[in-house]
Design a protein around this motif. Structure first.
Motif, PDB file in Angstrom:
ATOM      1  N   LEU A 108       0.739  -1.200   0.076  1.00  0.00           N
ATOM      2  CA  LEU A 108      -0.087   0.035   0.013  1.00  0.00           C
ATOM      3  C   LEU A 108       0.713   1.241  -0.104  1.00  0.00           C
ATOM      4  O   LEU A 108       0.433   2.252  -0.552  1.00  0.00           O
ATOM      5  CB  LEU A 108      -0.977  -0.017   1.301  1.00  0.00           C
ATOM      6  N   ALA A 109       2.063   1.240   0.581  1.00  0.00           N
ATOM      7  CA  ALA A 109       2.780   2.324   0.686  1.00  0.00           C
ATOM      8  C   ALA A 109       3.721   2.755  -0.503  1.00  0.00           C
ATOM      9  O   ALA A 109       4.020   3.842  -0.726  1.00  0.00           O
ATOM     10  CB  ALA A 109       3.882   2.334   1.968  1.00  0.00           C
ATOM     11  N   THR A 110       3.882   1.551  -1.266  1.00  0.00           N
ATOM     12  CA  THR A 110       4.756   1.887  -2.423  1.00  0.00           C
ATOM     13  C   THR A 110       3.999   2.134  -3.522  1.00  0.00           C
ATOM     14  O   THR A 110       4.133   3.008  -4.463  1.00  0.00           O
ATOM     15  CB  THR A 110       5.568   0.655  -2.747  1.00  0.00           C
ATOM     16  N   PHE A 139      -3.157  -6.400  13.062  1.00  0.00           N
ATOM     17  CA  PHE A 139      -3.340  -6.612  11.643  1.00  0.00           C
ATOM     18  C   PHE A 139      -4.629  -6.606  11.142  1.00  0.00           C
ATOM     19  O   PHE A 139      -5.007  -5.896  10.277  1.00  0.00           O
ATOM     20  CB  PHE A 139      -2.557  -7.793  11.267  1.00  0.00           C
ATOM     21  N   GLN A 140      -5.449  -7.104  12.003  1.00  0.00           N
ATOM     22  CA  GLN A 140      -7.016  -6.997  11.559  1.00  0.00           C
ATOM     23  C   GLN A 140      -7.527  -5.600  11.793  1.00  0.00           C
ATOM     24  O   GLN A 140      -8.324  -5.137  11.077  1.00  0.00           O
ATOM     25  CB  GLN A 140      -7.903  -8.074  12.656  1.00  0.00           C
ATOM     26  N   ALA A 141      -7.076  -4.907  12.590  1.00  0.00           N
ATOM     27  CA  ALA A 141      -7.549  -3.499  12.666  1.00  0.00           C
ATOM     28  C   ALA A 141      -6.978  -2.629  11.541  1.00  0.00           C
ATOM     29  O   ALA A 141      -7.661  -1.853  11.128  1.00  0.00           O
ATOM     30  CB  ALA A 141      -6.937  -2.747  14.139  1.00  0.00           C
ATOM     31  N   PHE A 142      -5.717  -3.008  11.363  1.00  0.00           N
ATOM     32  CA  PHE A 142      -5.275  -2.020  10.132  1.00  0.00           C
ATOM     33  C   PHE A 142      -6.047  -2.488   9.008  1.00  0.00           C
ATOM     34  O   PHE A 142      -6.150  -1.813   8.070  1.00  0.00           O
ATOM     35  CB  PHE A 142      -3.715  -2.661   9.828  1.00  0.00           C
ATOM     36  N   ILE A 143      -6.354  -3.764   8.607  1.00  0.00           N
ATOM     37  CA  ILE A 143      -7.050  -3.963   7.365  1.00  0.00           C
ATOM     38  C   ILE A 143      -8.493  -3.452   7.386  1.00  0.00           C
ATOM     39  O   ILE A 143      -8.993  -3.099   6.469  1.00  0.00           O
ATOM     40  CB  ILE A 143      -7.287  -5.781   7.365  1.00  0.00           C
ATOM     41  N   ALA A 144      -9.063  -3.268   8.391  1.00  0.00           N
ATOM     42  CA  ALA A 144     -10.498  -2.529   8.493  1.00  0.00           C
ATOM     43  C   ALA A 144     -10.163  -1.242   8.430  1.00  0.00           C
ATOM     44  O   ALA A 144     -11.209  -0.667   7.694  1.00  0.00           O
ATOM     45  CB  ALA A 144     -11.058  -2.893  10.097  1.00  0.00           C
ATOM     46  N   GLN A 145      -9.028  -0.562   8.728  1.00  0.00           N
ATOM     47  CA  GLN A 145      -8.941   0.794   8.439  1.00  0.00           C
ATOM     48  C   GLN A 145      -8.737   1.205   6.848  1.00  0.00           C
ATOM     49  O   GLN A 145      -9.073   2.010   6.506  1.00  0.00           O
ATOM     50  CB  GLN A 145      -7.727   1.699   9.011  1.00  0.00           C
ATOM     51  N   GLN A 146      -8.147   0.096   6.238  1.00  0.00           N
ATOM     52  CA  GLN A 146      -8.000   0.393   4.738  1.00  0.00           C
ATOM     53  C   GLN A 146      -9.239   0.417   3.824  1.00  0.00           C
ATOM     54  O   GLN A 146      -9.267   0.764   2.825  1.00  0.00           O
ATOM     55  CB  GLN A 146      -6.883  -0.778   4.331  1.00  0.00           C
ATOM     56  N   THR A 147     -10.113  -0.422   4.158  1.00  0.00           N
ATOM     57  CA  THR A 147     -11.417  -0.376   3.480  1.00  0.00           C
ATOM     58  C   THR A 147     -11.321  -0.751   2.054  1.00  0.00           C
ATOM     59  O   THR A 147     -11.785  -0.094   1.117  1.00  0.00           O
ATOM     60  CB  THR A 147     -12.205   0.976   3.568  1.00  0.00           C
ATOM     61  N   PRO A 148     -10.250  -1.754   1.834  1.00  0.00           N
ATOM     62  CA  PRO A 148     -10.245  -2.209   0.199  1.00  0.00           C
ATOM     63  C   PRO A 148     -11.560  -2.819  -0.214  1.00  0.00           C
ATOM     64  O   PRO A 148     -12.121  -3.585   0.579  1.00  0.00           O
ATOM     65  CB  PRO A 148      -8.989  -3.020   0.161  1.00  0.00           C
ATOM     66  N   PHE A 149     -11.728  -2.735  -1.618  1.00  0.00           N
ATOM     67  CA  PHE A 149     -12.936  -3.346  -2.300  1.00  0.00           C
ATOM     68  C   PHE A 149     -12.267  -4.779  -2.295  1.00  0.00           C
ATOM     69  O   PHE A 149     -11.397  -4.990  -2.916  1.00  0.00           O
ATOM     70  CB  PHE A 149     -13.423  -2.818  -3.686  1.00  0.00           C
ATOM     71  N   GLN A 338     -11.104  11.442 -11.084  1.00  0.00           N
ATOM     72  CA  GLN A 338     -11.098  10.140 -10.959  1.00  0.00           C
ATOM     73  C   GLN A 338     -10.465   9.569  -9.927  1.00  0.00           C
ATOM     74  O   GLN A 338     -10.957   8.639  -8.775  1.00  0.00           O
ATOM     75  CB  GLN A 338     -11.092   9.229 -12.360  1.00  0.00           C
ATOM     76  N   ARG A 339      -9.108   9.884  -9.843  1.00  0.00           N
ATOM     77  CA  ARG A 339      -8.378   9.139  -8.761  1.00  0.00           C
ATOM     78  C   ARG A 339      -8.630   9.978  -7.342  1.00  0.00           C
ATOM     79  O   ARG A 339      -8.345   9.083  -6.471  1.00  0.00           O
ATOM     80  CB  ARG A 339      -6.981   9.703  -9.154  1.00  0.00           C
ATOM     81  N   PHE A 340      -9.115  11.091  -7.474  1.00  0.00           N
ATOM     82  CA  PHE A 340      -9.396  11.849  -6.350  1.00  0.00           C
ATOM     83  C   PHE A 340     -10.652  11.088  -5.677  1.00  0.00           C
ATOM     84  O   PHE A 340     -10.818  10.724  -4.519  1.00  0.00           O
ATOM     85  CB  PHE A 340      -9.737  13.331  -6.725  1.00  0.00           C
ATOM     86  N   ARG A 341     -11.808  10.723  -6.483  1.00  0.00           N
ATOM     87  CA  ARG A 341     -12.808  10.291  -6.085  1.00  0.00           C
ATOM     88  C   ARG A 341     -12.717   8.568  -5.614  1.00  0.00           C
ATOM     89  O   ARG A 341     -13.113   8.236  -4.760  1.00  0.00           O
ATOM     90  CB  ARG A 341     -14.049  10.058  -6.960  1.00  0.00           C
ATOM     91  N   THR A 347     -10.392   5.061   0.931  1.00  0.00           N
ATOM     92  CA  THR A 347      -9.944   5.189   2.481  1.00  0.00           C
ATOM     93  C   THR A 347     -10.911   5.755   3.510  1.00  0.00           C
ATOM     94  O   THR A 347     -10.783   5.776   4.548  1.00  0.00           O
ATOM     95  CB  THR A 347      -8.892   6.597   2.351  1.00  0.00           C
ATOM     96  N   GLY A 348     -12.313   5.854   3.189  1.00  0.00           N
ATOM     97  CA  GLY A 348     -13.196   6.115   3.830  1.00  0.00           C
ATOM     98  C   GLY A 348     -13.336   7.643   4.164  1.00  0.00           C
ATOM     99  O   GLY A 348     -14.241   8.013   4.992  1.00  0.00           O
ATOM    100  N   GLU A 349     -12.688   8.534   3.463  1.00  0.00           N
ATOM    101  CA  GLU A 349     -12.378   9.864   3.532  1.00  0.00           C
ATOM    102  C   GLU A 349     -13.662  10.731   3.119  1.00  0.00           C
ATOM    103  O   GLU A 349     -14.201  11.520   3.619  1.00  0.00           O
ATOM    104  CB  GLU A 349     -11.560  10.516   2.600  1.00  0.00           C
ATOM    105  N   ALA A 350     -14.511   9.794   2.192  1.00  0.00           N
ATOM    106  CA  ALA A 350     -15.743  10.438   1.695  1.00  0.00           C
ATOM    107  C   ALA A 350     -16.819  10.533   2.948  1.00  0.00           C
ATOM    108  O   ALA A 350     -17.518  11.703   2.814  1.00  0.00           O
ATOM    109  CB  ALA A 350     -16.331   9.396   0.701  1.00  0.00           C
ATOM    110  N   GLN A 351     -16.993   9.829   3.716  1.00  0.00           N
ATOM    111  CA  GLN A 351     -17.910   9.928   4.935  1.00  0.00           C
ATOM    112  C   GLN A 351     -17.408  11.276   5.642  1.00  0.00           C
ATOM    113  O   GLN A 351     -18.087  11.936   6.233  1.00  0.00           O
ATOM    114  CB  GLN A 351     -17.896   8.581   5.953  1.00  0.00           C
ATOM    115  N   ARG A 352     -16.111  11.337   5.990  1.00  0.00           N
ATOM    116  CA  ARG A 352     -15.615  12.468   6.842  1.00  0.00           C
ATOM    117  C   ARG A 352     -15.795  13.788   6.121  1.00  0.00           C
ATOM    118  O   ARG A 352     -16.268  14.572   6.465  1.00  0.00           O
ATOM    119  CB  ARG A 352     -14.123  12.251   7.165  1.00  0.00           C
TER     120      ARG A 352
END
Length: 374
Positions: A108-110, A139-149, A338-341, A347-352
């Motif tokens: 995810l970082a690279t 690890f499971q908390a990290f996964i939950a934060q990423q919200t990947p499809f 498109q990349r912004f949306r 990231t879940g930023e849409a809700q924020r």
């Protein structure tokens, strides 16, 4: 990225965990089967993929330990398929993160776009010793934060095989299309990019804003309007579009936009059935965090750089805007949006963003009412 004539795929998962739980198959043996199937896929009779799994990777040089070798494989691969059952994997110390956690985080970082996450049922955290349980919880908390499809959880080997094939197909198509766009973006001396360069600032500004409005509305840009009502996270957001038609450092171009959020109260009448505003600023050239905070007026805010440009949110005044970088022509402008949306959704930023927009609308309404009552 690996310089190879084949597409490099890495399969990341636990090795000795059984899947499904209680069966006689380990994830290691399943990965070996997947490797044979993927590498057996041909295009025009030629091998298309090469698959890296740690079980049959060649010995690394003496400067690398197992951890370094795995993370290097993550950086080198073209597609990273993460097969996760919530087990963080081995770690050097009790307080460290596991190798599976590290591989996913490194991907995810690279290069986030090459990562595909496939979810299996999580192992029970309480079945492990205390340090392992804490590591798995992290690890499971990290996964939950990423919200990947991820397309739903898989519970059988056959479902896992199908999901791996679907994920790999999607990665090949999407990354190829993005590669074409990136290759096209490296030439600005021809085509529409050249046409836009020939325009004066105001013509180019209008062209950039028109494309943004068309992309937001899915049709023709409303004549004379510089905003659109766009649903985000089940909230209607008033999105105002602007454009800086040259480098941000060019004062004459920058001043055509100014600080648009200072005039939000003038649009209070638009916020009867919508919230916000959110300001999208198309930049003809690049955009930096420093330039974004300079526009806001102070640095103590949420400032995020991404493949789209820079997003800024002030959690006190609830001001929100995004710089969309390198909007040299219509395609690049649409792609930046498109990349912004995509980033908002991933990231879940849409809700924020939606929550801040509701607050911003209330603030703007109060300011407008106060000014009307002077």
């Amino acid at each position: 990225m690996a310089q190879s004539k084949k597409i490099s795929v890495m399969l990341s998962s636990r090795c000795n965990d059984r899947f499904p739980a209680g069966s006689d198959q380990t994830l290691s043996s399943i990965r070996a089967q997947l490797k044979r199937e993927i590498e057996g896929t041909t295009l025009f009779g030629k091998q298309l993929f090469e698959v890296w799994i740690n079980e049959d990777a060649p010995p690394a040089d003496g400067m690398q330990d197992s951890w370094d070798a795995c993370l290097q494989a993550v950086r080198d691969c073209d597609v990273l398929l993460v097969l996760s059952n919530g087990n963080a994997g081995w770690a050097s110390g009790d307080g460290d993160i596991g190798i599976c956690h590290a591989e996913y985080m490194e991907g995810l970082a690279t290069t986030r776009g090459k990562v595909r996450f496939i979810a299996m049922p999580n192992i029970p955290v309480g079945d492990s010793r205390e340090a392992e349980a804490a590591r798995n919880q992290r690890f499971q908390a990290f996964i939950a934060q990423q919200t990947p499809f991820r397309g739903g959880m898989v519970s059988t080997v056959e479902q896992l095989r199908d999901r791996v094939q679907e994920a790999l197909l999607d990665a090949v198509v999407v990354l190829t299309q993005r590669g074409v766009t990136a290759a096209a973006s490296s030439r600005f001396d021809m085509g529409q990019a050249l046409d836009w360069t020939r325009m004066d600032f105001r013509q180019r500004k209008r062209a950039m804003e028109t494309v943004l409005l068309q992309a937001l509305t899915g049709g023709e840009a409303p004549v004379g309007d510089a905003y659109a009502i766009v649903p985000m996270a089940d909230v209607n957001i008033a999105v105002f579009v602007h454009a800086i038609p040259a480098a941000f450092t060019v004062a004459a171009a920058r001043e055509l936009v100014g600080k648009p959020f200072l005039r939000d109260h003038e649009h209070a009448h638009l916020l009867q059935g919508a919230h916000g505003p959110l300001h999208l600023i198309a930049c003809h050239r690049g955009a930096t965090e420093h330039q974004a905070t300079a526009l806001l007026g102070f640095a103590d805010a949420t400032v995020v750089s991404g493949p789209f440009g820079v997003f800024v949110a002030d959690d006190v005044q609830k001001v929100q805007f995004a710089f969309l970088a390198n909007c040299r022509d219509a395609s690049q402008t649409r792609h930046a949006l498109q990349r912004f949306r995509e980033w908002l959704d991933q990231t879940g930023e849409a809700q924020r963003l939606a929550k801040r927009a509701v607050s911003r609308a209330r603030i703007v309404s109060v300011i407008a009412a106060e000014l009307e009552g002077r």
